[in-house]
Design a protein around this motif. Structure first.
Motif, PDB file in Angstrom:
ATOM      1  N   THR A 230      30.535  46.829  39.467  1.00  0.00           N
ATOM      2  CA  THR A 230      31.619  46.332  40.307  1.00  0.00           C
ATOM      3  C   THR A 230      32.043  44.934  39.891  1.00  0.00           C
ATOM      4  O   THR A 230      33.236  44.609  39.887  1.00  0.00           O
ATOM      5  CB  THR A 230      31.173  46.326  41.782  1.00  0.00           C
ATOM      6  N   TRP A 231      31.084  44.097  39.540  1.00  0.00           N
ATOM      7  CA  TRP A 231      31.405  42.728  39.127  1.00  0.00           C
ATOM      8  C   TRP A 231      32.262  42.716  37.862  1.00  0.00           C
ATOM      9  O   TRP A 231      33.189  41.910  37.737  1.00  0.00           O
ATOM     10  CB  TRP A 231      30.117  41.948  38.900  1.00  0.00           C
ATOM     11  N   ASN A 232      31.973  43.609  36.931  1.00  0.00           N
ATOM     12  CA  ASN A 232      32.684  43.634  35.655  1.00  0.00           C
ATOM     13  C   ASN A 232      33.905  44.543  35.657  1.00  0.00           C
ATOM     14  O   ASN A 232      34.565  44.682  34.615  1.00  0.00           O
ATOM     15  CB  ASN A 232      31.738  44.073  34.531  1.00  0.00           C
ATOM     16  N   ASP A 233      34.209  45.168  36.784  1.00  0.00           N
ATOM     17  CA  ASP A 233      35.340  46.095  36.840  1.00  0.00           C
ATOM     18  C   ASP A 233      36.652  45.351  36.625  1.00  0.00           C
ATOM     19  O   ASP A 233      36.910  44.324  37.264  1.00  0.00           O
ATOM     20  CB  ASP A 233      35.357  46.827  38.183  1.00  0.00           C
ATOM     21  N   TYR A 234      37.475  45.879  35.744  1.00  0.00           N
ATOM     22  CA  TYR A 234      38.770  45.260  35.459  1.00  0.00           C
ATOM     23  C   TYR A 234      39.933  46.182  35.813  1.00  0.00           C
ATOM     24  O   TYR A 234      40.918  45.750  36.403  1.00  0.00           O
ATOM     25  CB  TYR A 234      38.848  44.884  33.978  1.00  0.00           C
ATOM     26  N   LEU A 235      39.833  47.460  35.451  1.00  0.00           N
ATOM     27  CA  LEU A 235      40.952  48.367  35.635  1.00  0.00           C
ATOM     28  C   LEU A 235      41.253  48.628  37.107  1.00  0.00           C
ATOM     29  O   LEU A 235      42.425  48.668  37.510  1.00  0.00           O
ATOM     30  CB  LEU A 235      40.667  49.685  34.906  1.00  0.00           C
ATOM     31  N   GLY A 236      40.210  48.809  37.934  1.00  0.00           N
ATOM     32  CA  GLY A 236      40.436  49.063  39.356  1.00  0.00           C
ATOM     33  C   GLY A 236      41.184  47.926  40.041  1.00  0.00           C
ATOM     34  O   GLY A 236      42.232  48.138  40.658  1.00  0.00           O
ATOM     35  N   PRO A 237      40.673  46.688  39.971  1.00  0.00           N
ATOM     36  CA  PRO A 237      41.430  45.571  40.559  1.00  0.00           C
ATOM     37  C   PRO A 237      42.804  45.380  39.941  1.00  0.00           C
ATOM     38  O   PRO A 237      43.744  44.962  40.631  1.00  0.00           O
ATOM     39  CB  PRO A 237      40.523  44.362  40.278  1.00  0.00           C
ATOM     40  N   LEU A 238      42.975  45.677  38.658  1.00  0.00           N
ATOM     41  CA  LEU A 238      44.280  45.527  38.020  1.00  0.00           C
ATOM     42  C   LEU A 238      45.308  46.464  38.642  1.00  0.00           C
ATOM     43  O   LEU A 238      46.488  46.112  38.777  1.00  0.00           O
ATOM     44  CB  LEU A 238      44.158  45.808  36.524  1.00  0.00           C
ATOM     45  N   ILE A 239      44.874  47.651  39.056  1.00  0.00           N
ATOM     46  CA  ILE A 239      45.798  48.632  39.631  1.00  0.00           C
ATOM     47  C   ILE A 239      46.082  48.343  41.102  1.00  0.00           C
ATOM     48  O   ILE A 239      47.230  48.414  41.556  1.00  0.00           O
ATOM     49  CB  ILE A 239      45.228  50.052  39.465  1.00  0.00           C
ATOM     50  N   TYR A 240      45.045  47.984  41.857  1.00  0.00           N
ATOM     51  CA  TYR A 240      45.185  47.914  43.310  1.00  0.00           C
ATOM     52  C   TYR A 240      45.420  46.504  43.850  1.00  0.00           C
ATOM     53  O   TYR A 240      45.963  46.355  44.943  1.00  0.00           O
ATOM     54  CB  TYR A 240      43.934  48.495  43.974  1.00  0.00           C
ATOM     55  N   LEU A 241      45.001  45.477  43.144  1.00  0.00           N
ATOM     56  CA  LEU A 241      45.095  44.115  43.660  1.00  0.00           C
ATOM     57  C   LEU A 241      46.194  43.370  42.900  1.00  0.00           C
ATOM     58  O   LEU A 241      45.995  42.914  41.783  1.00  0.00           O
ATOM     59  CB  LEU A 241      43.753  43.394  43.515  1.00  0.00           C
ATOM     60  N   ARG A 242      47.350  43.237  43.537  1.00  0.00           N
ATOM     61  CA  ARG A 242      48.493  42.619  42.875  1.00  0.00           C
ATOM     62  C   ARG A 242      48.753  41.188  43.330  1.00  0.00           C
ATOM     63  O   ARG A 242      49.413  40.438  42.620  1.00  0.00           O
ATOM     64  CB  ARG A 242      49.750  43.470  43.106  1.00  0.00           C
ATOM     65  N   SER A 243      48.278  40.812  44.485  1.00  0.00           N
ATOM     66  CA  SER A 243      48.509  39.457  44.980  1.00  0.00           C
ATOM     67  C   SER A 243      47.577  38.475  44.292  1.00  0.00           C
ATOM     68  O   SER A 243      46.408  38.798  44.035  1.00  0.00           O
ATOM     69  CB  SER A 243      48.295  39.400  46.496  1.00  0.00           C
ATOM     70  N   PRO A 244      48.049  37.264  43.984  1.00  0.00           N
ATOM     71  CA  PRO A 244      47.183  36.268  43.315  1.00  0.00           C
ATOM     72  C   PRO A 244      45.949  35.905  44.119  1.00  0.00           C
ATOM     73  O   PRO A 244      44.897  35.627  43.542  1.00  0.00           O
ATOM     74  CB  PRO A 244      48.113  35.067  43.122  1.00  0.00           C
TER      75      PRO A 244
END
Length: 300
Positions: A230-244
């Motif tokens: 979870t700490w190293n996840d990049y693709l999931g947050p890139l898709i779902y988390l758009r706010s700075p």
């Protein structure tokens, strides 16, 4: 007169054959082989740690010294100010806070759901249990990219997109955790559960008071693997988390690199800060991690 009598100790088997029941002597490795083995392990460990050492050293250099030829393996001078500058020039507090929150929440939920479901598959008998377990574990082989779009549509209809809850929802359950915990539960003698049932303990009580305390190594292994993933996840947050303000450390470092692509020392400093928490947690739980992986899957 020749004496033909012979004792058992005088009998010698033909060359290449051993008598049944007689243990064969095993050759112990010589001192030279042990030294060579340890030397090979030391070299392999040094090769693995060399990139991390270079990253830490580069975070203490000036920009011009990071990629100098020949390589400077010791910083001269030591620039400690890089660790203060990156906090001032980036939103590192928010990135680390969001990543830590997601990692702790997802790890806690995966440990709870994985261990509880694994107990049902390992100790509770119901029709179709084995088929359901094989079907559930078989989802490990399905790549996330194949159902990424339907999952995103579902999260959007549930109004969870662009929130931290979306990452928690899609990662709170995992087939790998169920498989890992089930394999460990099967190493625990069934007699303990039977004795607890005779004493009137419910299935939930057996799970909470017997199975969980005995499965600490497996729980630690699952927690460590889930936390690092979870700490190293990049693709999931890139898709779902758009706010700075929702960016994780991986997204934050990516934006930082795009803004300061020539600030190599600061980039290395951010990389050290992103790796440091994971390294500390792994060192603290290394003993349980090794024990859990070593005992999972062994029956007896």
């Amino acid at each position: 007169m020749t004496n033909h009598s012979a004792t058992a100790t005088d009998v010698r088997p033909p060359a290449g054959l051993t008598l049944p029941g007689r243990p064969t002597a095993r050759r112990r490795p010589t001192r030279a082989w042990r030294v060579a083995g340890y030397a090979a392990l030391v070299l392999a460990a040094a090769a693995l740690l060399l990139p991390f050492y270079w990253m830490v050293v580069s975070s203490l250099k000036t920009n011009n010294d990071v990629f100098t030829i020949p390589i400077k393996w010791l910083p001269d001078p030591v620039v400690w100010r890089n660790y203060a500058d990156i906090w001032q020039r980036s939103d590192m507090t928010t990135w680390l806070g969001n990543t830590l929150l997601l990692s702790v929440a997802v790890t806690t939920l995966q440990v709870l759901t994985g261990s509880f479901a694994a107990y049902g598959f390992a100790r509770v008998r119901f029709p179709g249990r084995d088929v359901l377990f094989l079907a559930y574990v078989g989802t490990i082989a399905v790549p996330w990219q194949s159902y990424m779009i339907p999952q995103f549509v579902l999260m959007s209809k549930l109004h969870l997109s662009n929130t931290l809850w979306s990452i928690v929802a899609i990662q709170a359950f995992g087939a790998f955790g169920v498989f890992l915990m089930k394999q460990f539960y099967e190493t625990i003698p069934e007699e303990l559960s039977e004795s607890a049932r005779v004493d009137g303990l419910t299935e939930f009580g057996i799970y909470r008071r017997i199975m969980l305390p005995l499965s600490r190594p497996a729980l630690a292994s699952l927690a460590l693997i889930t936390f690092v993933t979870t700490w190293n996840d990049y693709l999931g947050p890139l898709i779902y988390l758009r706010s700075p303000e929702l960016r994780t450390i991986q997204l934050g470092l990516n934006t930082f690199v795009s803004q300061y692509n020539a600030e190599y020392a600061l980039i290395m400093t951010g990389s050290v800060l992103s790796v440091l928490p994971v390294a500390v947690i792994f060192l603290l739980g290394q003993r349980y991690f090794v024990e859990g992986i070593a005992t999972t899957g062994l029956k007896g």
